[in-house]
Design a protein around this motif. Structure first.
Motif, PDB file in Angstrom:
ATOM      1  N   ARG A  52     -59.070 120.479  73.723  1.00 52.42           N
ATOM      2  CA  ARG A  52     -59.572 121.787  73.309  1.00 52.42           C
ATOM      3  C   ARG A  52     -60.936 121.699  72.626  1.00 52.42           C
ATOM      4  O   ARG A  52     -61.646 122.689  72.522  1.00 52.42           O
ATOM      5  CB  ARG A  52     -58.555 122.457  72.384  1.00 52.42           C
ATOM      6  N   ARG A 107     -62.626 130.399  63.767  1.00 56.61           N
ATOM      7  CA  ARG A 107     -61.394 130.780  64.483  1.00 56.61           C
ATOM      8  C   ARG A 107     -60.878 129.630  65.347  1.00 56.61           C
ATOM      9  O   ARG A 107     -59.667 129.392  65.423  1.00 56.61           O
ATOM     10  CB  ARG A 107     -61.658 132.024  65.329  1.00 56.61           C
ATOM     11  N   PHE A 108     -61.785 128.881  66.016  1.00 53.11           N
ATOM     12  CA  PHE A 108     -61.353 127.717  66.782  1.00 53.11           C
ATOM     13  C   PHE A 108     -60.691 126.689  65.871  1.00 53.11           C
ATOM     14  O   PHE A 108     -59.625 126.126  66.194  1.00 53.11           O
ATOM     15  CB  PHE A 108     -62.550 127.073  67.496  1.00 53.11           C
ATOM     16  N   ASP A 110     -57.250 127.709  64.773  1.00 50.36           N
ATOM     17  CA  ASP A 110     -56.267 127.544  65.846  1.00 50.36           C
ATOM     18  C   ASP A 110     -55.876 126.086  66.018  1.00 50.36           C
ATOM     19  O   ASP A 110     -54.683 125.749  66.155  1.00 50.36           O
ATOM     20  CB  ASP A 110     -56.833 128.092  67.162  1.00 50.36           C
ATOM     21  N   LEU A 111     -56.868 125.195  66.020  1.00 51.74           N
ATOM     22  CA  LEU A 111     -56.585 123.773  66.252  1.00 51.74           C
ATOM     23  C   LEU A 111     -55.806 123.152  65.101  1.00 51.74           C
ATOM     24  O   LEU A 111     -54.964 122.270  65.310  1.00 51.74           O
ATOM     25  CB  LEU A 111     -57.897 123.007  66.462  1.00 51.74           C
ATOM     26  N   ASN A 158     -53.976 124.865  62.858  1.00 51.45           N
ATOM     27  CA  ASN A 158     -52.867 125.700  62.424  1.00 51.45           C
ATOM     28  C   ASN A 158     -53.061 126.132  60.968  1.00 51.45           C
ATOM     29  O   ASN A 158     -52.154 126.053  60.136  1.00 51.45           O
ATOM     30  CB  ASN A 158     -51.539 124.947  62.580  1.00 51.45           C
TER      31      ASN A 158
END
Length: 589
Positions: A89, A112-113, A116-117, A119
């Motif tokens: 990712r 935001r990335f 997400d990665l 958590n």
């Protein structure tokens, strides 16, 4: 296009950024690199850029002819190894960031990335501003927008520790940490992971992840966040290069437009307005000043704009005010807060220049040759509002403004000499006739009254014969000065010839003109003039006439009647005022 990690792509450009040739392998990169070319051309050493999801090292080779003249620059782009992480990712992050040249988009995508990665429950990306040495909020996700304010001053706290040491931190139990922010504890932060974003040796910001649940970050999370930070550093640098290129282009256009507008007028008032508009296009401000030095060591604020609008010009001593400081020392200033005032100490002028305690200032001297002819100053109500780039832009504008003002000053001086009497400093006969013609035309069009007076110094020949011509000249100057003090700004007093003066009184009826000239006569008659300890008591005789279009077809006919009234005053014993109505009823308006 199939990229080999060991292959190089080449672009040949001129010093101005014109692309001359592109290797086949670099054709697909042109749309991505074009916005960055101006900064890449002017850069030094090696740069790293993120293009189309891949990282490239930039090398520059200056091309010279046999005579040593530079004719081009060869830019080579060598793709480096891909993302150093097993998480696929990260490649998506690199690809997404490479298409973003707006810093705000980069910040939002990165936070935001990363959330997400990793958590994470919340994230932040404060930006380090080297110009002001402060941390700015940057972008926040799932945190109150007013939680993080710009950090200024002493380098304390966890964020400054990360910037200063250039290393990441992982705090498993944030609430128990001695440097924890109560505001973050209050919103429920349990674990913190943060790493610096560094390009080369330059800190750009901090990438911080927060968990609000009882599940601390791990060392593998730290490695992943550091990999994201490396990609973010390249993306942020790309965005900064792009923003700088856009700003430079905007500044060049604004300066070009300003040079055309500024060079198009020699009228000082119009020029001040043009300078104000040009400055406003370059830098934001709430207060603006053009200041010039005078011959008597004063500062004249010729154009003042405050939040309440345009203000009347003012004069203050040269040692007062920030404008005075710039005019005395010929230095540019970029200040924020009263604590940053220059030395020696400056006596501030808040009524003109505003309060600096919570604001910012930019100032540039206007220099022609080795002469300081003025100063250009702008203020913002915000702390640390201006960067060095803003000051550089103002200085470039100041160079153009200085030449334009110098030319306008010389033109105004030449114009003034053409219409000014050298002895008294009053208007000369030529200007008197021009203004009288204009006022008569205004009367014909708008029916506004206008009156004139012809004034003669009584027994002036005796003054010359008794005291000498130098004393006679002094008497004329003193009479002119005293009369000028009793008149309005709109009134025009001129030396008509010899010891005779002409006076134009706009918006003045016949009766009002008689009263105004009687006041002049009284002041002169009751105030003696001292020359070398000797007292002179000069008096004046005055003839008054008012214009009426059916009686006076031209200025000479009106002046002739005022002269006849003046002659009548002489006949009746001098030191008196006579009007045309005392001569004949034909001249009555």
């Amino acid at each position: 296009m199939n990229h080999d990690t060991s292959s190089e792509q080449y672009i040949l450009v001129t010093g101005s950024g014109q692309v001359l040739a592109v290797s086949d392998t670099a054709q697909s990169l042109i749309p991505h690199i074009s916005p960055l070319l101006p900064d890449l051309i002017n850069g030094a050493g090696e740069d790293t850029v993120l293009l189309n999801g891949r990282t490239y090292q930039i090398h520059r080779h200056l091309l010279k002819s046999e005579s040593g003249e530079s004719y081009g620059l060869l830019i080579s782009l060598q793709q480096t190894s891909a993302v150093q992480s097993s998480d696929p990712r990260l490649g998506a992050i690199a690809l997404a960031l490479s298409d973003k040249l707006e810093i705000n988009h980069v910040l939002e995508n990165v936070v935001r990335f990363a959330m997400d990665l990793l958590n994470a429950d919340a994230g932040a990306l404060p930006i380090y501003d080297p110009d002001t040495d402060r941390l700015l909020p940057g972008h926040l996700v799932n945190l109150p927008v007013d939680l993080i304010v710009p950090v200024i001053g002493q380098r304390r706290g966890l964020m400054w520790q990360i910037v200063h040491q250039g290393s990441s931190i992982l705090i498993a139990d944030y609430a128990d940490h001695p440097a924890a922010l109560p505001e973050l504890v209050q919103v429920g932060v349990r674990s913190l992971l943060a790493t610096p974003i560094i390009y080369g040796k330059t800190p750009l910001g901090i990438l911080a992840m927060y968990r609000l649940r009882n599940e601390p970050f791990s060392e593998s999370d730290r490695e992943l966040l550091q990999a994201i930070a490396r990609q973010t550093a390249i993306a942020l640098q790309n965005a900064r290069l792009y923003q700088r290129a856009i700003r430079n282009a905007d500044e060049r256009f604004a300066l070009y437009q300003a040079s055309i507008e500024i060079g198009a007028t020699l009228d000082l008032e119009q020029l001040y307005q043009v300078i104000y508009r040009a400055t406003t296009r370059l830098v934001s401000h709430q207060r603006f000043v053009i200041a010039i030095p005078t011959e008597n060591r004063m500062v004249e604020y010729v154009h003042i704009v405050t939040p309440t609008g345009r203000q009347a010009p003012q004069q203050v001593p040269l040692h007062c005010g920030l404008a005075g400081y710039v005019l005395r020392f010929g230095v540019s200033l970029r200040l924020s807060g009263a604590q940053a005032l220059p030395e020696p100490a400056v006596q501030l002028l808040p009524e003109i220049e505003g309060e600096l305690a919570d604001g910012s200032l930019l100032a540039a001297p206007l220099i022609v040759g080795d002469r300081i002819i003025g100063a250009l100053l702008v203020w913002s109500n915000h702390h640390d509002a201006y960067t060095m780039a803003d000051l550089n832009a103002l200085e470039l504008l100041a160079a153009t403004v200085a030449v334009a003002l110098h030319n306008a000053f010389r033109f105004a001086q030449i114009q003034s000499q053409a219409i000014t009497d050298n002895l008294t400093g009053l208007a000369n006969r030529r200007h008197f006739l021009q203004v009288l013609h204009q006022e008569m035309e205004r009367n014909r069009r708008y029916h506004t009254p206008v009156s004139i007076a012809m004034i003669d110094v009584d027994h002036f020949k005796q003054i010359n014969d008794t005291f000498g011509h130098i004393a006679g000249d002094y008497v004329l100057r003193e009479i002119a000065r005293r009369c000028r003090q009793q008149l309005r700004d709109v009134d025009v007093l001129a030396r008509y010839g010899g010891e005779e003066f002409g006076l134009i009184l706009p918006e003045t009826t016949y009766e009002q003109a008689l009263k105004a000239t009687e006041r002049l006569r009284t002041v002169l008659a009751t105030t003696p003039i001292m020359i070398d300890g000797r007292q002179i008591n000069p008096t004046i005789s005055i003839g008054v006439a008012s214009f009426h279009p059916t009686v006076y077809p031209d200025p000479s006919s009106l002046i002739a009647d005022a002269d006849r009234a003046l002659y009548l005053a002489k006949q009746q014993g001098r030191n008196r005022v006579c009007g045309v109505q005392e001569l004949t009823n034909d001249a009555q308006p």
